[in-house]
Design a protein around this motif. Sequence first.
Motif, PDB file in Angstrom:
ATOM      1  N   GLY A 193      29.561 -21.478   0.581  1.00  0.00           N
ATOM      2  CA  GLY A 193      30.176 -21.234  -0.717  1.00  0.00           C
ATOM      3  C   GLY A 193      30.387 -19.757  -0.975  1.00  0.00           C
ATOM      4  O   GLY A 193      30.271 -18.914  -0.072  1.00  0.00           O
ATOM      5  N   GLN A 194      30.698 -19.426  -2.222  1.00  0.00           N
ATOM      6  CA  GLN A 194      30.943 -18.051  -2.632  1.00  0.00           C
ATOM      7  C   GLN A 194      30.237 -17.778  -3.952  1.00  0.00           C
ATOM      8  O   GLN A 194      29.744 -18.696  -4.615  1.00  0.00           O
ATOM      9  CB  GLN A 194      32.449 -17.801  -2.791  1.00  0.00           C
ATOM     10  N   LEU A 195      30.204 -16.512  -4.301  1.00  0.00           N
ATOM     11  CA  LEU A 195      29.651 -16.131  -5.590  1.00  0.00           C
ATOM     12  C   LEU A 195      30.576 -16.616  -6.708  1.00  0.00           C
ATOM     13  O   LEU A 195      31.796 -16.661  -6.538  1.00  0.00           O
ATOM     14  CB  LEU A 195      29.508 -14.610  -5.667  1.00  0.00           C
ATOM     15  N   SER A 196      29.990 -16.951  -7.842  1.00  0.00           N
ATOM     16  CA  SER A 196      30.793 -17.392  -8.978  1.00  0.00           C
ATOM     17  C   SER A 196      31.659 -16.251  -9.491  1.00  0.00           C
ATOM     18  O   SER A 196      31.402 -15.074  -9.220  1.00  0.00           O
ATOM     19  CB  SER A 196      29.888 -17.885 -10.108  1.00  0.00           C
ATOM     20  N   GLN A 197      32.691 -16.586 -10.246  1.00  0.00           N
ATOM     21  CA  GLN A 197      33.554 -15.558 -10.824  1.00  0.00           C
ATOM     22  C   GLN A 197      32.755 -14.608 -11.722  1.00  0.00           C
ATOM     23  O   GLN A 197      33.001 -13.400 -11.745  1.00  0.00           O
ATOM     24  CB  GLN A 197      34.683 -16.219 -11.624  1.00  0.00           C
ATOM     25  N   ARG A 198      31.790 -15.162 -12.452  1.00  0.00           N
ATOM     26  CA  ARG A 198      30.978 -14.325 -13.338  1.00  0.00           C
ATOM     27  C   ARG A 198      30.179 -13.318 -12.525  1.00  0.00           C
ATOM     28  O   ARG A 198      30.136 -12.132 -12.872  1.00  0.00           O
ATOM     29  CB  ARG A 198      30.025 -15.195 -14.162  1.00  0.00           C
ATOM     30  N   ARG A 236      29.680 -11.499   1.586  1.00  0.00           N
ATOM     31  CA  ARG A 236      30.700 -11.448   2.637  1.00  0.00           C
ATOM     32  C   ARG A 236      31.714 -12.576   2.476  1.00  0.00           C
ATOM     33  O   ARG A 236      32.918 -12.370   2.654  1.00  0.00           O
ATOM     34  CB  ARG A 236      30.047 -11.511   4.018  1.00  0.00           C
ATOM     35  N   ALA A 237      31.243 -13.769   2.146  1.00  0.00           N
ATOM     36  CA  ALA A 237      32.162 -14.898   1.954  1.00  0.00           C
ATOM     37  C   ALA A 237      33.075 -14.660   0.759  1.00  0.00           C
ATOM     38  O   ALA A 237      34.228 -15.103   0.750  1.00  0.00           O
ATOM     39  CB  ALA A 237      31.364 -16.186   1.760  1.00  0.00           C
ATOM     40  N   THR A 238      32.587 -13.952  -0.250  1.00  0.00           N
ATOM     41  CA  THR A 238      33.358 -13.721  -1.477  1.00  0.00           C
ATOM     42  C   THR A 238      34.321 -12.546  -1.344  1.00  0.00           C
ATOM     43  O   THR A 238      35.487 -12.639  -1.731  1.00  0.00           O
ATOM     44  CB  THR A 238      32.396 -13.459  -2.655  1.00  0.00           C
ATOM     45  N   PHE A 239      33.844 -11.440  -0.786  1.00  0.00           N
ATOM     46  CA  PHE A 239      34.636 -10.199  -0.749  1.00  0.00           C
ATOM     47  C   PHE A 239      35.253  -9.903   0.610  1.00  0.00           C
ATOM     48  O   PHE A 239      36.054  -8.979   0.736  1.00  0.00           O
ATOM     49  CB  PHE A 239      33.767  -9.014  -1.185  1.00  0.00           C
ATOM     50  N   GLY A 240      34.852 -10.644   1.632  1.00  0.00           N
ATOM     51  CA  GLY A 240      35.442 -10.448   2.949  1.00  0.00           C
ATOM     52  C   GLY A 240      34.871  -9.294   3.740  1.00  0.00           C
ATOM     53  O   GLY A 240      35.429  -8.907   4.773  1.00  0.00           O
ATOM     54  N   TYR A 246      31.759  -2.584   1.411  1.00  0.00           N
ATOM     55  CA  TYR A 246      32.450  -2.598   0.118  1.00  0.00           C
ATOM     56  C   TYR A 246      32.106  -1.342  -0.685  1.00  0.00           C
ATOM     57  O   TYR A 246      32.996  -0.683  -1.250  1.00  0.00           O
ATOM     58  CB  TYR A 246      32.055  -3.859  -0.657  1.00  0.00           C
ATOM     59  N   VAL A 247      30.822  -0.999  -0.734  1.00  0.00           N
ATOM     60  CA  VAL A 247      30.394   0.172  -1.497  1.00  0.00           C
ATOM     61  C   VAL A 247      31.014   1.442  -0.918  1.00  0.00           C
ATOM     62  O   VAL A 247      31.506   2.304  -1.663  1.00  0.00           O
ATOM     63  CB  VAL A 247      28.857   0.275  -1.513  1.00  0.00           C
ATOM     64  N   GLN A 248      31.023   1.560   0.403  1.00  0.00           N
ATOM     65  CA  GLN A 248      31.615   2.743   1.029  1.00  0.00           C
ATOM     66  C   GLN A 248      33.101   2.872   0.696  1.00  0.00           C
ATOM     67  O   GLN A 248      33.594   3.971   0.385  1.00  0.00           O
ATOM     68  CB  GLN A 248      31.428   2.667   2.551  1.00  0.00           C
TER      69      GLN A 248
END
Length: 304
Positions: A193-198, A236-240, A246-248
């Motif tokens: 799965g992925q992180l919720s939109q919230r 990773r599943a949510t943002f790829g 991502y932070v960098q």
Amino acid sequence: MHTDSHSPSQPTPGSRDIVESLQAAGVAPRQLLELDSGRALAQWQNRRGEVHYERPRHHALSIYTRAGDQARRLVNGQVASTGFPGAVCLFPAGSQSLWQIGGHFEFAHLYFNGLDLARCAEQTWDCEPDQVRLAELYHGNDKVLAQAGQLLALSDWQAPGQAMAMDHLAQWLLLQVVSRYSTVQKAAPEVTGQLSQRYRRLLQERIEAELERPLTLADMAGWVNLSPYHFARLFRATFGCAPYQYVQERRLTRARDQLRRPGSKITAIALACGFSDPSQFARAFRKRFGLTPSAYRSQAAQRR
């Protein structure tokens, strides 16, 4: 043999019994990286002599990254085990071991404590923390950890953004230790799965608000009440991409935007975007955008 995950007293940050034992034997670390919550990574090389680990107050994972066939563990004066490239050793708090070194070899260490061990087991498998015990291991053959050792050996620990990446790797190593060599003895749970939109919006907003300070995997996982293991996989599943990637990217993008505005010094921009070393910032910026920060600023000024 299993040793209690909670030692009678914890060493102070920056002071570790195994590090002191190696230094007392004349060994100096090639690299040492302090991580979150007292964890640390170290890279060592040794050539000869004896090293005695006498009931350390912390745990340590050791991975031989080069050679090692002349590193021997002694018990009652006799050779009990002999190393090899990729050999894995695990020193729980309170363990004892004597080592005889007869030739050059290199190895990486991860240092962690009983709280790290208990928290990992509790958050990942919902285990009772007081029941977690860590096994001793000497010259074990573990191909997964051996490969991780090579990654540690080949990485530039001082590279821009690398501290967060190494913290991520240390969390993964800790998970492997608990799942393979403790009383937990369970495979890491599957995460789908992925992180919720919230939670996605919350993470984006919190990261943007705190880019200027050091961020760790545990910090970000705590924002959404997840273990570092579950968080890293859902992120990773949510943002790829991995959290540290991502932070960098967000730090470099913010720096690029600020360089377009006249007035601010490049050093101040680097600090405001979470880079404590201006030279590291310059290298990271050039790698990402193909220009040094000063060259990019000059180019942006010409376009105005």
